[in-house]
Design a protein around this motif. Structure first.
Motif, PDB file in Angstrom:
ATOM      1  N   ASP A 205      19.410  -3.375  -6.478  1.00 12.23           N
ATOM      2  CA  ASP A 205      18.797  -4.846  -7.386  1.00 12.23           C
ATOM      3  C   ASP A 205      19.762  -5.504  -7.197  1.00 12.23           C
ATOM      4  N   ALA A 206      20.311  -6.051  -5.935  1.00 15.65           N
ATOM      5  CA  ALA A 206      21.834  -6.698  -5.979  1.00 15.65           C
ATOM      6  C   ALA A 206      20.782  -8.015  -5.874  1.00 15.65           C
ATOM      7  N   PRO A 207      21.432  -9.555  -6.425  1.00 18.37           N
ATOM      8  CA  PRO A 207      20.819 -10.727  -5.613  1.00 18.37           C
ATOM      9  C   PRO A 207      20.584 -11.135  -4.316  1.00 18.37           C
ATOM     10  N   VAL A 208      20.591 -10.377  -3.342  1.00 17.07           N
ATOM     11  CA  VAL A 208      20.846 -10.711  -1.827  1.00 17.07           C
ATOM     12  C   VAL A 208      19.434 -10.237  -1.848  1.00 17.07           C
ATOM     13  N   VAL A 227      11.912  -4.796  -2.212  1.00 14.45           N
ATOM     14  CA  VAL A 227      12.877  -3.312  -1.528  1.00 14.45           C
ATOM     15  C   VAL A 227      12.101  -2.553  -0.702  1.00 14.45           C
ATOM     16  N   GLN A 228      11.043  -2.524  -0.971  1.00 13.31           N
ATOM     17  CA  GLN A 228      10.707  -1.480  -0.251  1.00 13.31           C
ATOM     18  C   GLN A 228      10.729  -1.873   1.420  1.00 13.31           C
ATOM     19  N   ASP A 249      16.898   6.787 -11.349  1.00 13.75           N
ATOM     20  CA  ASP A 249      14.891   6.513 -11.360  1.00 13.75           C
ATOM     21  C   ASP A 249      13.525   6.832 -10.788  1.00 13.75           C
ATOM     22  N   PRO A 250      12.936   8.154 -11.027  1.00 11.11           N
ATOM     23  CA  PRO A 250      12.511   8.822 -10.151  1.00 11.11           C
ATOM     24  C   PRO A 250      11.248   7.327  -9.789  1.00 11.11           C
ATOM     25  N   ALA A 251      10.596   6.308 -10.680  1.00 15.22           N
ATOM     26  CA  ALA A 251       9.546   5.309  -9.542  1.00 15.22           C
ATOM     27  C   ALA A 251       9.942   5.032  -8.390  1.00 15.22           C
ATOM     28  N   HIS A 252      11.424   3.905  -8.758  1.00 11.16           N
ATOM     29  CA  HIS A 252      12.388   3.771  -7.233  1.00 11.16           C
ATOM     30  C   HIS A 252      11.889   4.639  -6.408  1.00 11.16           C
ATOM     31  N   LEU A 253      12.339   5.727  -6.380  1.00  9.77           N
ATOM     32  CA  LEU A 253      11.937   6.713  -5.120  1.00  9.77           C
ATOM     33  C   LEU A 253      10.799   6.625  -5.437  1.00  9.77           C
ATOM     34  N   SER A 259       6.707   3.474   0.689  1.00  5.99           N
ATOM     35  CA  SER A 259       7.974   2.274   2.417  1.00  5.99           C
ATOM     36  C   SER A 259       8.012   3.267   2.971  1.00  5.99           C
ATOM     37  N   LEU A 260       7.470   4.000   3.265  1.00 11.22           N
ATOM     38  CA  LEU A 260       7.131   5.185   4.815  1.00 11.22           C
ATOM     39  C   LEU A 260       6.342   4.988   5.675  1.00 11.22           C
ATOM     40  N   ALA A 261       5.162   4.550   4.441  1.00 14.40           N
ATOM     41  CA  ALA A 261       4.221   4.204   5.693  1.00 14.40           C
ATOM     42  C   ALA A 261       4.429   2.720   6.475  1.00 14.40           C
ATOM     43  N   GLY A 262       4.948   1.953   5.446  1.00  9.73           N
ATOM     44  CA  GLY A 262       5.173   1.057   6.925  1.00  9.73           C
ATOM     45  C   GLY A 262       5.380   1.502   8.501  1.00  9.73           C
TER      46      GLY A 262
END
Length: 285
Positions: A205-208, A227-228, A249-253, A259-262
């Motif tokens: 969640d860094a501003p970058v 993020v993904q 955070d399980p939701a973030h995980l 994202s691995l499908a990308g």
């Protein structure tokens, strides 16, 4: 040639080591944990065993040795006896043999060894090799935040790691990326034996991540968040098969697993690395 399927390793750096997160990780198909002797104030192994000892057989577990308690928090050492003893203690504290033990940031001590750095590194590697031979762990590796100091110290006749873990992602500089590639080549490791870490630099969640849009690196970028996309691209900067990432955070995980499908556009990654090298050359010394 088809690239190795990407894998997530749940890193416990800065983690609260909560049981619920490990259960959620298993439900998501994340079955690898990475910790270190010095995480959680040098209590990571004990807390992990207490909180989720019955779950650990369901994971492959990696840990790291090299940092020891000191007056100001921690101190680093590559002393072979201390390394070997610490691996033994890890087995006791975890209640099982780790699947993988990393030599943790060896460059921290090697910067102070001057002309005998090659011998110091070889002896430290031999200590971990001996730990494998004695059944204290299944394999050993090297985790390096800055691989540049290691390049001239690799002894081709000495024991070599099974796995190397290095920084990965869009915030890694050209010099570190090139040094990582050179180290991987020096130890003759293929992509399956290379792990990435710290894919978001400091935090997701860094501003970058609001200022740049990493989705340009994905072929079907409309499906994924920034993020993904940043996480998925980290597997190509440099090329790694696994990425260790920390979260409570399980939701973030779950988002990272999705994202691995990308699919990453290799040409865009190549152009980005060229841009980093060009910018590095243009900067004043």
């Amino acid at each position: 040639m088809r690239s190795t399927d990407p894998r997530i390793v749940l890193g416990l750096h800065r983690s609260r080591h909560e049981r619920r997160l490990l259960i959620e990780a298993l439900d998501l198909g994340v079955t690898a944990l990475d910790t270190s002797t010095n995480y959680l104030g040098f209590r990571s192994h004990q807390v992990l065993a207490q909180a989720a000892g019955d779950l650990l057989p369901k994971f492959t577990v990696s840990t790291k040795v090299g940092y020891f308690p000191g007056r100001n928090g921690s101190k680093h050492s590559l002393d072979p006896v201390r390394l070997h003893t610490t691996v033994e203690q890890a087995v006791n504290d975890l209640g099982r043999e780790p699947d993988l033990v990393f030599l943790h940031n060896p460059e921290h001590s090697l910067r102070q060894t001057a002309s005998h750095g090659r011998d110091v590194l070889a002896q430290a590697c031999a200590a971990l090799d001996d730990s494998v031979a004695k059944g204290l762990c299944a394999a050993w590796g090297v985790a390096s935040w800055d691989p540049s100091p290691l390049l001239d110290l690799v002894d081709p006749t000495a024991s070599k790691p099974s796995v190397v873990m290095i920084r990965a992602g869009l915030l890694v500089g050209a010099g570190t990326l090139d040094a990582a590639d050179a180290l991987i080549k020096a130890w003759d490791l293929d992509e399956r034996a290379v792990w990435g870490m710290s894919p978001f630099g400091s935090r997701a969640d860094a501003p970058v991540w609001n200022r740049i849009d990493p989705r340009i690196f994905l072929r079907d970028n409309s499906r994924f968040s920034r993020v993904q996309a940043a996480f998925r691209t980290a597997y190509h900067l440099p090329r790694v098969a696994s990425v260790a990432v920390g979260t409570d955070d399980p939701a973030h995980l779950g988002e990272l697993v999705e994202s691995l499908a990308g699919e990453v556009e290799g040409r865009t990654v190549d152009e980005y690395r060229k841009f980093l090298r060009d910018r590095s050359r243009d900067q004043p010394a």
